[in-house]
Design an enzyme around this catalytic site. Sequence first.
Site, PDB file in Angstrom:
ATOM      1  N   ARG A  56       0.809  -1.227   0.000  1.00 57.86           N
ATOM      2  CA  ARG A  56       0.000   0.000   0.000  1.00 57.86           C
ATOM      3  C   ARG A  56       0.843   1.278   0.000  1.00 57.86           C
ATOM      4  NH1 ARG A  56      -3.167  -3.720   2.907  1.00 57.86           N
ATOM      5  NH2 ARG A  56      -5.263  -3.927   2.040  1.00 57.86           N
ATOM      6  N   HIS A  89       3.379 -11.546  -4.781  1.00 54.25           N
ATOM      7  CA  HIS A  89       2.124 -10.841  -5.081  1.00 54.25           C
ATOM      8  C   HIS A  89       2.412  -9.364  -5.273  1.00 54.25           C
ATOM      9  CE1 HIS A  89      -2.003  -9.559  -5.027  1.00 54.25           C
ATOM     10  NE2 HIS A  89      -2.438 -10.782  -4.779  1.00 54.25           N
ATOM     11  N   TYR A  92      -1.287  -3.840  -4.290  1.00 53.38           N
ATOM     12  CA  TYR A  92      -2.726  -3.701  -4.514  1.00 53.38           C
ATOM     13  C   TYR A  92      -3.067  -2.441  -5.320  1.00 53.38           C
ATOM     14  CZ  TYR A  92      -3.353  -7.270  -0.888  1.00 53.38           C
ATOM     15  OH  TYR A  92      -3.320  -8.421  -0.153  1.00 53.38           O
ATOM     16  N   HIS A 129      -2.764  -8.131  -9.782  1.00 52.62           N
ATOM     17  CA  HIS A 129      -4.156  -7.858 -10.117  1.00 52.62           C
ATOM     18  C   HIS A 129      -4.191  -6.993 -11.377  1.00 52.62           C
ATOM     19  CE1 HIS A 129      -5.725  -8.448  -5.701  1.00 52.62           C
ATOM     20  NE2 HIS A 129      -5.177  -9.541  -6.217  1.00 52.62           N
ATOM     21  N   GLU A 165      -3.894 -12.389 -12.399  1.00 47.96           N
ATOM     22  CA  GLU A 165      -4.839 -13.057 -11.496  1.00 47.96           C
ATOM     23  C   GLU A 165      -6.286 -12.755 -11.891  1.00 47.96           C
ATOM     24  OE1 GLU A 165      -5.843 -13.191  -6.682  1.00 47.96           O
ATOM     25  OE2 GLU A 165      -3.961 -12.339  -7.410  1.00 47.96           O
ATOM     26  N   ASP A 199      -7.563 -17.687  -8.656  1.00 50.56           N
ATOM     27  CA  ASP A 199      -7.938 -17.575  -7.241  1.00 50.56           C
ATOM     28  C   ASP A 199      -9.313 -18.229  -7.087  1.00 50.56           C
ATOM     29  OD1 ASP A 199      -9.273 -16.453  -4.840  1.00 50.56           O
ATOM     30  OD2 ASP A 199      -7.458 -15.246  -4.667  1.00 50.56           O
ATOM     31  N   HIS A 202     -12.061 -15.803  -5.814  1.00 56.51           N
ATOM     32  CA  HIS A 202     -12.432 -14.860  -6.869  1.00 56.51           C
ATOM     33  C   HIS A 202     -13.293 -15.542  -7.928  1.00 56.51           C
ATOM     34  CE1 HIS A 202      -8.597 -12.225  -6.044  1.00 56.51           C
ATOM     35  NE2 HIS A 202      -9.390 -12.345  -4.995  1.00 56.51           N
ATOM     36  N   HIS A 236      -4.306 -19.509  -6.223  1.00 59.33           N
ATOM     37  CA  HIS A 236      -4.521 -18.950  -4.891  1.00 59.33           C
ATOM     38  C   HIS A 236      -5.701 -19.713  -4.301  1.00 59.33           C
ATOM     39  CE1 HIS A 236      -2.463 -14.797  -5.675  1.00 59.33           C
ATOM     40  NE2 HIS A 236      -1.604 -15.782  -5.537  1.00 59.33           N
ATOM     41  N   ASP A 249     -14.739  -9.976  -2.727  1.00 63.31           N
ATOM     42  CA  ASP A 249     -13.451 -10.636  -2.514  1.00 63.31           C
ATOM     43  C   ASP A 249     -13.269 -10.879  -1.018  1.00 63.31           C
ATOM     44  OD1 ASP A 249     -10.887 -11.566  -2.564  1.00 63.31           O
ATOM     45  OD2 ASP A 249      -9.976  -9.756  -3.368  1.00 63.31           O
ATOM     46  N   HIS A 251     -12.097 -13.735   1.379  1.00 62.85           N
ATOM     47  CA  HIS A 251     -11.478 -15.037   1.554  1.00 62.85           C
ATOM     48  C   HIS A 251     -11.926 -15.667   2.883  1.00 62.85           C
ATOM     49  CE1 HIS A 251      -7.822 -14.005  -1.231  1.00 62.85           C
ATOM     50  NE2 HIS A 251      -8.993 -13.645  -1.749  1.00 62.85           N
ATOM     51  N   GLU A 281      -4.199 -18.087   0.908  1.00 65.02           N
ATOM     52  CA  GLU A 281      -4.321 -16.679   1.328  1.00 65.02           C
ATOM     53  C   GLU A 281      -5.513 -16.539   2.284  1.00 65.02           C
ATOM     54  OE1 GLU A 281      -2.884 -14.138  -2.537  1.00 65.02           O
ATOM     55  OE2 GLU A 281      -4.948 -14.810  -2.491  1.00 65.02           O
TER      56      GLU A 281
END
Length: 376
Positions: A56, A89, A92, A129, A165, A199, A202, A236, A249, A251, A281
């Site tokens: 981030r 990964h 984001y 992503h 992904e 994923d 997802h 994933h 999304d 998980h 994840e």
Amino acid sequence: MPKASSTKTAIKFTRSTTSKFKFGAHVSASGGISKSVTNAFNIGCNSFAMFLKSPRKWSAPPFTTEEINKFRQNCIELKYDPLTDILPHGQYMINLANPDKEKAEKSFESFLDELRRCEELGIGHYNFHPGSSLSSGDHEKQLKQLANYINIAHEKTSFVKTVIENMAGTGNLVGSDLNDIRKVIELVKNKDRVGVCIDTCHTFAAGYDIGTEQSFYNFMNEFDQIIGQEYLMGIHLNDSKAPLGGNRDLHEKIGQGYIGLEVFKAVAHCDLLCGIPIILETPQEKDEGYGEEIKLLEWLEEIGDKPEEGMEEENEKDNKLLQDKIVYLQKLGENSRKKQMELFEKKKNGKDNKAKKKRSNNDDDIITKLAKKVKR
């Protein structure tokens, strides 16, 4: 199911040497990128993922030569091949499909930086992503922009493969429809340096039903027809708190969500997935939770319908253990699933009411026009 051993300092999970699959997890790189290797080893990973820098924050200090060497040495000592066993990964914030040119360029700078970090560490794959075309962009045009940025990044790097992904949302989000990913790959010049990561959360949230063993295999066939099995570079592995088509999304731990343990047993018996990173994840408070789930997956791999004569009793015993585990895990996630279903139905009912109101207003308009016409 095999139990984890323990030490005075931390719970230790023995890394499997017999599994056909590279079960692993997303681990912390806090304290230095080299720590990710030992963190993965300590919970029994046969593959792993991590962030190359803060997910981030745009900028981060470069890796030191000492840290790069330590990472490479840890991989040698603990027997991880960075070219095949590690799937970092991406940040984001990266959105290479952003119609705002300035913001897209900022994303590309970070994207390129992360690819170069991979190559410094000798890592062969990088997962990211694909972003969103947003409400202001033309979706097809932004897919072309995304592919163009990937092409430029390939020109500026040497070997790392960019792994796209699939996503959970709809509309402007790129990758919730497999055809988005197909279109991007078609536009990538060097097909040897592009791949896909599926994923499971997802996939389910985007509306692809993988809630049973058969539907999971149906999806894998659909993936092969649309994109091609040769592009599958990683998984994933997550259950889903949200119901099928929930577009959220969220998980969940393995077996506690709407996908359920039966599907993860299918994953643990799917030869198509041998040899690629299968990364957990799930929402764990501590890494030891991943260690437990890896052992669960390895246990699922061991059980099943043994075709040998005289194995009927053992098969029956395995099936009883599996059914008990399914009931136990579903009970643990019951409240979470119920809450998300209520939110899903509330949102769906709101959309239905809005659509009915719009149709009603249109009907009123027609009736009003007809009435005026009759008066004339």
